[in-house]
Design an enzyme around this catalytic site. Structure first.
Site, short mmCIF file in Angstrom:
data_model
loop_
_atom_site.label_atom_id
_atom_site.label_comp_id
_atom_site.label_asym_id
_atom_site.label_seq_id
_atom_site.Cartn_x
_atom_site.Cartn_y
_atom_site.Cartn_z
N HIS A 1 0.82 -1.23 0.00
CA HIS A 1 0.00 0.00 0.00
C HIS A 1 0.85 1.27 0.00
O HIS A 1 0.52 2.25 0.66
CB HIS A 1 -0.96 0.02 1.21
CG HIS A 1 -1.94 -1.10 1.20
ND1 HIS A 1 -3.08 -1.09 0.44
CD2 HIS A 1 -1.96 -2.28 1.85
CE1 HIS A 1 -3.76 -2.22 0.61
NE2 HIS A 1 -3.10 -2.96 1.45
N ASN B 1 -10.80 -2.86 1.38
CA ASN B 1 -10.31 -2.93 0.00
C ASN B 1 -11.45 -2.62 -0.96
O ASN B 1 -12.62 -2.61 -0.56
CB ASN B 1 -9.80 -4.35 -0.32
CG ASN B 1 -8.41 -4.59 0.25
OD1 ASN B 1 -7.55 -3.71 0.25
ND2 ASN B 1 -8.20 -5.80 0.74
#
Ligand code: NDP
Length: 517
Positions: free
Chosen positions: A56, A129
């Site tokens: 990320h 997500n």
């Protein structure tokens, strides 16, 4: 009021754009060690980077607010949900997962949704997500799945053999692969994507009751994706496309919004449910568990400084508030350890004191003090040890323990120790992937794009035996899907071979030409 430049410890600084030198009269000069500003400027520059997130790393972020829109007092005591119209400040950070911080953000990937709600009962983080499921359901595989998606240890390049070797060996993630390789793997913008908790959480009440929930965040702008060709083009022409789109929209006061829902299962329903509710590779079908609205999210403020607001932000699913609890999802349990641990490594042990992570309510945790970069008064002379609930410390008055938030009725399951439920993958594990294949069939072109996108990746596999195994995995989803992937891969491989032959042929001609000159 004008400000003056200073050194880092406040001393007035008359010249920060020239170094102090002993000049030789011919344009040369020797810099002096006594030039504190020069030394600090150089030394600070080489220490500007903090460790990049291992996953990320590339992200956009913005501030906004969550607004409670519906009465859910029958489900939870959570304060931020307890009054219709109540607003809670929010920080959202949306990222790709595998590629590095400087990478193009239109690259096909799952997109992380890190959101901090600064509630009046402390911070609640949603670490979600843009897909409703995940590749694995046993956290011990978490580093492996990410490594398989990143760079090969020898070549330092993404590697199709490595990627597909992992997934053939862990086919419980096939459902998620279909999401990743559908057009949703390349969203047109952050404003146009949905997000999902994936994990099962609990809503709890002070009467001891609880329910299992999953969270769904649906864009009010509509879902919009890029085709693979558009995403590839943008990766070259505008590698910060997602970051730019969100920033520009907010600057133009075109504030994106999402509606937020929960699916709710009573514990008795959960025990009889035909799907393991702690398995992150599965959704709860809408027909069985409808969506119930709880709120709306609006983003309306860009960060003032990316590093301070977004890079230093740390999100963890362990940040929960009263009324919101964990479940026995093994992936959630492991992430509740791993995320704060990553923040301690990346930002230091006192990362919760950084402005972007700091709760908006008073924090009093005098047993957590000292350590690198302690800000504030570090609790002065307050006791740094605990006594028992029966006999509080003599030396600190007017501090009380909060009411318990543990739900006594919580999850009475019979447990036995085992090497987990992930060791076997059964036909049941493909049912929802098959359902998604049919969902894609509802809209013109979506199945075609999935086949093409998968074939683009699978065509990179060099090992013939592995290729056959990949086709077998997709045959478990749908025989026609598998056959179409195989045909597309073979066409791509033939195209690649023809191209290589053409290049070899033309370079052969050139060599010959050179030779005969
Ligand atoms: P439904 O027919 O009730 O719902 C299908 C859902 O799929 C839609 O509501 C939509 O969710 C989502 N969807 C639509 N188009 C796409 C697409 N191109 N790519 C990915 N997702 C899409 O079916 P079920 O609830 O029975 O689920 C069937 C399948 O749909 C599941 O196996 C799962 O793969 C997928 N899905 C299901 C979700 C769930 O929580 N039940 C959530 C997301 C996907 P949305 O509006 O959230 O985008």
């Amino acid at each position: 009021m004008s400000r003056q430049y200073t050194l880092a410890e406040g001393q007035p600084q008359p010249s920060n754009s020239s170094s102090v030198q002993l000049r030789n009269g011919h344009g040369g000069g020797h810099v002096l060690l006594q030039d504190t500003q020069l030394i600090e400027t150089l030394a600070h520059f080489s220490r500007e980077r903090i460790p990049e997130r291992v996953v990320h790393a590339k992200a956009a972020g913005a501030y906004g607010y969550f607004e409670a829109t519906h009465d859910v007092s029958d489900l939870t005591d959570a304060s931020f949900l307890n009054t219709i119209g109540k607003k809670t400040k929010v920080l959202l950070r949306v990222s790709t997962v595998g590629p590095e911080r400087g990478s193009a953000d239109t690259i096909r990937d799952v997109h992380g949704w890190g959101m901090k709600l600064y509630t009046d009962e402390g911070n609640l983080d949603w670490v979600f997500n843009n897909t409703a499921v995940f590749f694995i359901r046993d956290p011990i595989k978490f580093p492996s799945v990410n490594r398989a998606h990143k760079r090969h240890p020898r070549t330092n390049m993404p590697d199709a053999d490595m990627f597909w070797d992992f997934h053939v060996g862990n086919p419980e993630g096939t459902h998620q692969l279909l999401h990743l390789f559908s057009d949703r793997g390349t969203p047109a913008s952050i404003r146009h994507l949905n997000a999902y908790s994936g994990h099962t959480y609990t809503f709890t009440k002070s009467d001891g009751s609880f329910r299992y929930i999953k969270v769904h965040i649906k864009t009010r702008q509509g879902v919009k994706n890029l085709t693979a060709a558009e995403a590839t083009r943008l990766a070259g022409t505008d590698p910060d496309h997602l970051v730019r789109d969100l920033f520009d929209a907010i600057e133009a006061k075109n504030y994106p919004q999402w509606d937020i829902f929960v699916q709710v299962l009573e514990p008795e329903q959960a025990e009889k449910f035909n799907i393991n509710i702690f398995d992150m590779t599965k959704v709860w079908p809408h027909a069985d568990v409808p969506l119930r609205p709880i709120g709306r999210l609006t983003l309306d403020t860009n960060p003032r400084n990316y590093f301070a607001d977004i890079e230093q932000a740390a999100f963890s699913p362990s940040n929960m508030v009263p009324g919101w609890g964990p479940s026995a999802d093994p992936m959630l349990q492991a992430r509740m350890f791993a995320y704060p641990d990553a923040a301690r490594y990346r930002l230091g042990v006192n990362y919760q004191q950084l402005p972007t992570n700091k709760a908006v309510v008073p924090v009093y945790v005098p047993t957590q003090r000292d350590g690198f970069m302690t800000f504030g008064d570090n609790y002065g002379d307050d006791p740094n040890y605990v006594n028992s609930m029966l006999r509080p410390t003599t030396f600190k008055k007017n501090v009380v323990q909060a009411a318990t938030t543990l739900s006594e009725k919580h999850e009475k399951w019979t447990l036995e120790m085992a090497n987990a439920f992930t060791t076997t993958v059964t036909p049941e594990d493909y049912v929802q992937a098959t359902a998604l294949w049919h969902v894609l069939g509802r809209e013109e072109g979506h199945q075609d794009h999935l086949v093409e996108n998968l074939a683009d990746s699978i065509a990179g596999v060099t090992h013939a035996g592995l290729l056959q195994e990949v086709y077998k995995v997709f045959a478990n989803v749908d025989k026609q899907l598998s056959a179409r992937i195989q045909a597309a891969v073979e066409a791509k491989k033939k195209g690649q071979a023809d191209k290589v032959n053409a290049i070899a042929g033309s370079s052969g001609t050139d060599k010959h030409a050179m030779h005969t000159k």
